[in-house]
Design a protein around this motif. Structure first.
Motif, mmCIF file in Angstrom:
data_model
loop_
_atom_site.group_PDB
_atom_site.id
_atom_site.type_symbol
_atom_site.label_atom_id
_atom_site.label_comp_id
_atom_site.label_asym_id
_atom_site.label_seq_id
_atom_site.Cartn_x
_atom_site.Cartn_y
_atom_site.Cartn_z
ATOM 1 N N LEU A 5 5.747 -3.118 3.019
ATOM 2 C CA LEU A 5 6.355 -3.661 1.804
ATOM 3 C C LEU A 5 5.243 -3.851 0.776
ATOM 4 O O LEU A 5 4.067 -3.878 1.128
ATOM 5 C CB LEU A 5 6.989 -5.019 2.110
ATOM 6 C CG LEU A 5 8.103 -5.001 3.162
ATOM 7 C CD1 LEU A 5 8.303 -6.397 3.735
ATOM 8 C CD2 LEU A 5 9.402 -4.484 2.549
ATOM 9 N N ALA A 6 5.627 -3.962 -0.477
ATOM 10 C CA ALA A 6 4.645 -4.295 -1.510
ATOM 11 C C ALA A 6 5.275 -5.286 -2.476
ATOM 12 O O ALA A 6 6.506 -5.415 -2.540
ATOM 13 C CB ALA A 6 4.185 -3.045 -2.255
ATOM 14 N N ILE A 7 4.416 -5.986 -3.197
ATOM 15 C CA ILE A 7 4.914 -6.961 -4.164
ATOM 16 C C ILE A 7 4.703 -6.418 -5.575
ATOM 17 O O ILE A 7 3.609 -5.951 -5.909
ATOM 18 C CB ILE A 7 4.208 -8.319 -3.979
ATOM 19 C CG1 ILE A 7 4.663 -8.936 -2.644
ATOM 20 C CG2 ILE A 7 4.537 -9.278 -5.134
ATOM 21 C CD1 ILE A 7 3.853 -10.118 -2.210
ATOM 22 N N GLY A 8 5.767 -6.436 -6.356
ATOM 23 C CA GLY A 8 5.658 -6.054 -7.760
ATOM 24 C C GLY A 8 5.620 -7.308 -8.621
ATOM 25 O O GLY A 8 6.313 -8.285 -8.340
ATOM 26 N N GLY A 66 0.159 -4.540 -0.630
ATOM 27 C CA GLY A 66 -0.613 -4.927 -1.796
ATOM 28 C C GLY A 66 0.291 -5.384 -2.920
ATOM 29 O O GLY A 66 1.505 -5.500 -2.750
ATOM 30 N N ILE A 67 -0.347 -5.625 -4.061
ATOM 31 C CA ILE A 67 0.373 -6.119 -5.228
ATOM 32 C C ILE A 67 0.225 -5.126 -6.372
ATOM 33 O O ILE A 67 -0.886 -4.708 -6.691
ATOM 34 C CB ILE A 67 -0.184 -7.498 -5.640
ATOM 35 C CG1 ILE A 67 0.095 -8.501 -4.510
ATOM 36 C CG2 ILE A 67 0.425 -7.977 -6.943
ATOM 37 C CD1 ILE A 67 -0.537 -9.821 -4.733
ATOM 38 N N ALA A 304 5.214 -2.138 -7.885
ATOM 39 C CA ALA A 304 5.084 -2.325 -6.429
ATOM 40 C C ALA A 304 4.892 -0.977 -5.747
ATOM 41 O O ALA A 304 4.036 -0.816 -4.873
ATOM 42 C CB ALA A 304 6.333 -3.023 -5.883
ATOM 43 N N ALA A 305 5.666 0.021 -6.184
ATOM 44 C CA ALA A 305 5.666 1.333 -5.525
ATOM 45 C C ALA A 305 4.373 2.107 -5.735
ATOM 46 O O ALA A 305 4.161 3.137 -5.093
ATOM 47 C CB ALA A 305 6.865 2.154 -5.985
ATOM 48 N N LEU A 306 3.490 1.622 -6.608
ATOM 49 C CA LEU A 306 2.171 2.262 -6.743
ATOM 50 C C LEU A 306 1.400 2.192 -5.427
ATOM 51 O O LEU A 306 0.469 2.957 -5.198
ATOM 52 C CB LEU A 306 1.361 1.595 -7.864
ATOM 53 C CG LEU A 306 1.886 1.841 -9.278
ATOM 54 C CD1 LEU A 306 1.174 0.926 -10.264
ATOM 55 C CD2 LEU A 306 1.711 3.294 -9.684
ATOM 56 N N HIS A 307 1.793 1.255 -4.561
ATOM 57 C CA HIS A 307 1.143 1.151 -3.251
ATOM 58 C C HIS A 307 1.686 2.157 -2.245
ATOM 59 O O HIS A 307 1.135 2.290 -1.157
ATOM 60 C CB HIS A 307 1.264 -0.270 -2.700
ATOM 61 C CG HIS A 307 0.348 -1.221 -3.396
ATOM 62 N ND1 HIS A 307 -0.984 -1.311 -3.100
ATOM 63 C CD2 HIS A 307 0.566 -2.062 -4.427
ATOM 64 C CE1 HIS A 307 -1.559 -2.200 -3.900
ATOM 65 N NE2 HIS A 307 -0.632 -2.669 -4.719
#
Lengths: 322, 322
Positions: A5-8, A66-67, A304-307
């Motif tokens: 998962l990632a945080i946006g 990541g963020i 977020a999806a950049l991770h």
């Protein structure tokens, strides 16, 4: 082990939002506060830490990759430094990627908000499956981001896509950026609202109130009010004027409209398309026009999806080394 | 075995040129004829065959990797089809990549001329070593090409970079493309020459003759003629107006000027830069401005060099299968 998962985080001039996002673009938790826009970058980073703590509590331990942070530009996303964001006091020169990385001890990806939103729409919204698209957000100002040849464009310092400051009228109307004639000064939600106020004050035979804004104009245009219809036609026309330039410049398969003004997309589209017919060369006239698929979440999800991709401006880990 | 060579072909509306080019961008042989622009694509393909025979005679047998062809747009370089080139009669819908491939039995790479020239300048000219540049050619019209994030931009059908048809004035001057207000209608060599004629007719105290063009204006401006200096200032200003938009849209490290009008680059630059100071946001004002390094060969060399990189719009072999 389950999917990462990632945080946006979307730093707006008025609202600060965070969400836990999975690889399919789905939001698992979200949280928002009013941005401490006048209190400097430390105050905002402290708010981000609080929001991230809340949304990351919904993720299994160690599963946050990541963020991804997006912010109004201009921000140098290669160096992670704000270059003077008009809506956020004291941000000029602040090393915000490093500040966030230090505060959270997680990898940070930073992106200008228009580019992050283009990324979100491309991966999970109206632009899925396309190789070439221009995302245009029309709200307080006009921003955007571009995907070309199957890649998100960044440019020097990650500053590509400041499409609102394309000039459409030589020495024309004053823009928020201090110069004259920018597309934003004619077609943004702010410019649309100003035009509405001026025209309502001059015209008595309309259902529009003196303080009507774009939302009321869209509603009254649907109800058949002539002034509202004329105002929609003018806004669509000047949006189309800028979009005609964008299709020549980038040659996208689609132009995707987001932001508050896109709530009237179905009403505006015929007038935008009419301008494309008169102002675009034949090869560009069939460009698809559509509305953003993720609404106000394009930037949040895209950041977020950049991770989950190789599309970030930089692969640098902003956390301070021990 | 020695290094491979490639042949570049630049199809101009008036001149058709071919050259044998090596991997360092050096020209080993060149040849040109007047383009049979009114005689349809078969006649031009026949001319190309003759030119290629002459220049390829300078290469050891079997050492020509292929032919890179550039042409005025719009040309669909994904499909290899001309979409209606204004300066070349009967080209609308012609499958020119396949026609050339069949005639020469060599691999063909096709590119819109502005993109090929940007490629040439990036690999071997003023843009060497940069990751982000916009190439602008100012001659009969205005064309261009863009390198961003270390890649040549193509867009849908390979049509990105039609920068001359970015609007700079709402419902303004009539452009060659049939619409109004395009940058090309104000700042191209054609527009500059028209402006010169009009102003010379109105002003008696100038050394400029009634039929003076850009070259004479640059010469008289250097000699101190006031009208010539004023005309240079106006041309630089309107070039700067478009360039200010381009830096916001693409965020290049440099804007490279080519085409005939760039012969006055040193005179024009201060006025272009002045416009950048007033019309570009601070983050974009230090963009490098420079003159093309390959002169009129940018497209010729850039097209040939498409055989030495992965930058071509398509990897398709256009030769007819047996």
């Amino acid at each position: 082990m389950s999917e990462p998962l990632a945080i946006g985080v979307d730093i707006g001039g008025t609202r600060l939002r965070a969400a836990l996002v999975d690889r399919t673009g789905r939001l698992h938790a979200r949280q928002e506060v009013r941005t401490a826009a006048k209190d400097g970058p430390e105050a905002v980073v402290s708010q981000i830490r609080e929001l991230v703590a809340i949304v990351s509590a919904h993720a299994p331990r160690g599963q946050v990759a990541g963020i991804g942070v997006c912010s109004p530009g201009p921000i140098d996303t290669e160096e992670g430094i704000a270059l003077g964001v008009p809506t956020l006091a004291g941000w000029d020169g602040a090393p915000i990627a490093r500040m966030i990385g230090d505060a959270l001890n997680l990898p940070v990806r930073l992106e200008n908000d228009g580019i992050a939103a283009a990324h979100g729409e491309w991966r999970f919204g109206a632009g899925r499956g396309l190789r070439h698209l221009v995302y245009v957000t029309v709200s307080t100002g006009i921003g955007g981001g571009v995907v070309l040849d199957g890649r998100l464009l960044h440019g020097r310092q990650g500053l590509a896509g400041h499409i609102g400051h394309m000039g459409i009228e030589r020495d024309g109307a004053l823009c928020s950026c201090g110069t004259r004639g920018c597309w934003e000064a004619y077609a943004s939600g702010t410019a649309f609202a100003r035009n509405i106020r001026q025209r309502v004050a001059m015209e008595s035979r309309s259902a529009l109130a003196a303080d009507a804004g774009p939302a009321e104009v869209f509603a009254e245009a649907r109800a058949g009010d002539h002034l509202a219809a004329a105002l929609v036609a003018e806004e669509g026309d000047v949006l189309g004027l800028g979009i005609a330039s964008l299709v020549h410049l980038f040659s996208p398969e689609a132009v995707i409209l987001g932001g508050g003004v896109s709530n009237g997309f179905d009403l505006l589209e015929p007038f935008i398309r009419q301008r494309l017919q008169t102002n675009a060369m034949p090869a560009f006239r069939d460009t698809i026009l559509c509305r953003a698929g993720l609404g106000e979440d394009s930037g949040l999800v895209g950041a977020a999806a950049l991770h989950f991709t190789e599309e970030a401006a930089t692969e640098q880990d902003w956390r301070r080394r021990p």
